[in-house]
Design a protein around this motif. Sequence first.
Motif, PDB file in Angstrom:
ATOM      1  N   GLN A  37      25.093  91.834  61.714  1.00  0.00           N
ATOM      2  CA  GLN A  37      24.476  91.157  61.931  1.00  0.00           C
ATOM      3  C   GLN A  37      23.113  91.170  62.869  1.00  0.00           C
ATOM      4  OE1 GLN A  37      27.339  89.058  64.739  1.00  0.00           O
ATOM      5  NE2 GLN A  37      25.366  86.898  64.610  1.00  0.00           N
ATOM      6  N   SER A 106      35.666  92.892  67.265  1.00  0.00           N
ATOM      7  CA  SER A 106      34.610  92.616  68.374  1.00  0.00           C
ATOM      8  C   SER A 106      32.884  93.691  67.580  1.00  0.00           C
ATOM      9  CB  SER A 106      34.444  93.467  69.871  1.00  0.00           C
ATOM     10  OG  SER A 106      35.731  92.903  70.226  1.00  0.00           O
TER      11      SER A 106
ATOM     12  N   TYR B  36      32.891  77.869  63.202  1.00  0.00           N
ATOM     13  CA  TYR B  36      33.414  79.345  63.983  1.00  0.00           C
ATOM     14  C   TYR B  36      32.739  79.465  64.948  1.00  0.00           C
ATOM     15  CZ  TYR B  36      36.032  81.445  60.085  1.00  0.00           C
ATOM     16  OH  TYR B  36      36.757  82.381  58.977  1.00  0.00           O
ATOM     17  N   GLN B  37      33.104  79.862  66.127  1.00  0.00           N
ATOM     18  CA  GLN B  37      32.896  79.392  67.239  1.00  0.00           C
ATOM     19  C   GLN B  37      32.480  81.576  67.791  1.00  0.00           C
ATOM     20  OE1 GLN B  37      34.999  80.008  71.083  1.00  0.00           O
ATOM     21  NE2 GLN B  37      33.786  78.389  72.027  1.00  0.00           N
ATOM     22  N   GLN B  38      30.372  82.015  68.166  1.00  0.00           N
ATOM     23  CA  GLN B  38      31.060  83.402  68.668  1.00  0.00           C
ATOM     24  C   GLN B  38      30.275  83.157  69.769  1.00  0.00           C
ATOM     25  OE1 GLN B  38      28.177  85.846  65.935  1.00  0.00           O
ATOM     26  NE2 GLN B  38      28.608  87.221  65.875  1.00  0.00           N
ATOM     27  N   GLN B  42      29.866  90.003  70.499  1.00  0.00           N
ATOM     28  CA  GLN B  42      31.329  89.495  70.012  1.00  0.00           C
ATOM     29  C   GLN B  42      31.297  89.127  68.257  1.00  0.00           C
ATOM     30  OE1 GLN B  42      34.364  87.737  72.125  1.00  0.00           O
ATOM     31  NE2 GLN B  42      33.537  88.245  74.287  1.00  0.00           N
ATOM     32  N   GLY B  43      32.355  89.631  67.530  1.00  0.00           N
ATOM     33  CA  GLY B  43      32.585  88.968  66.341  1.00  0.00           C
ATOM     34  C   GLY B  43      33.006  87.787  66.268  1.00  0.00           C
ATOM     35  N   PRO B  44      33.185  85.982  66.142  1.00  0.00           N
ATOM     36  CA  PRO B  44      33.075  85.308  65.416  1.00  0.00           C
ATOM     37  C   PRO B  44      34.411  84.683  65.459  1.00  0.00           C
ATOM     38  CG  PRO B  44      31.475  85.550  63.716  1.00  0.00           C
ATOM     39  CD  PRO B  44      31.967  86.988  64.705  1.00  0.00           C
ATOM     40  N   ARG B  45      34.659  83.557  66.030  1.00  0.00           N
ATOM     41  CA  ARG B  45      36.182  83.328  66.753  1.00  0.00           C
ATOM     42  C   ARG B  45      36.657  81.918  65.641  1.00  0.00           C
ATOM     43  NH1 ARG B  45      39.660  80.520  69.958  1.00  0.00           N
ATOM     44  NH2 ARG B  45      37.529  79.142  71.128  1.00  0.00           N
TER      45      ARG B  45
END
Lengths: 113, 113
Positions: A37, A106, B36-38, B42-45
């Motif tokens: 990313q 993360s 997804y939420q990011q 942080q990584g996407p959730r």
Amino acid sequence: DAGVTQSPTHLIKTRGQQVTLRCSPKSGHDTVSWYQQALGQGPQFIFQYYEEEERQRGNFPDRFSGHQFPNYSSELNVNALLLGDSALYLCASSFGRDYEKLFFGSGTQLSVL
Amino acid sequence: LAKTTQPISMDSYEGQEVNITCSHNNIATNDYITWYQQFPSQGPRFIIQGYKTKVTNEVASLFIPADRKSSTLSLPRVSLSDTAVYYCLVGDGLGTGGFKTIFGAGTRLFVKA
């Protein structure tokens, strides 16, 4: 229950060097996917590992390689680093065919100077 | 894989309901819709996934019309902590899409006090 863990969290390398990033999947998960990313962009799919084999690959050169171990953990290796490889590298795990419900770590922030 | 189109950014105020619409005109019969939420660094959730009609969980609701060519993520009574990037993904839940989950650019939601 530990989620997806990645190491290291930050890394600084110089052009031409090689780097190895590590990922431990969420307990019970058997599939690991890696994403790159860049700042301000969505995650780009690098490849996915299942049963210790690369099952699918995105549009990344052969400098990007990986490995999955019998305990489902995974490594991402990048050779001959370029400035453009600077990015957040994300590992995601999933279970079986439920590969769209990804659990992400993360990430590792890689800076190439 | 079906291509998705979503707004680049949205602004809202605390306590309001936010609806983010995603267009996916070429969605295939077997495709699921996943959001997804990011948060930064942080990584996407994973938020929610659906196939048709309406899906609701403790975080959000997902509305999918009968033709499935679009979907709307609804976040009730947003707070400042909902400021994040939201990704809409469309993929083949049966694996014939190649087992890879592809992210677009996402929608940047900014919640103001």
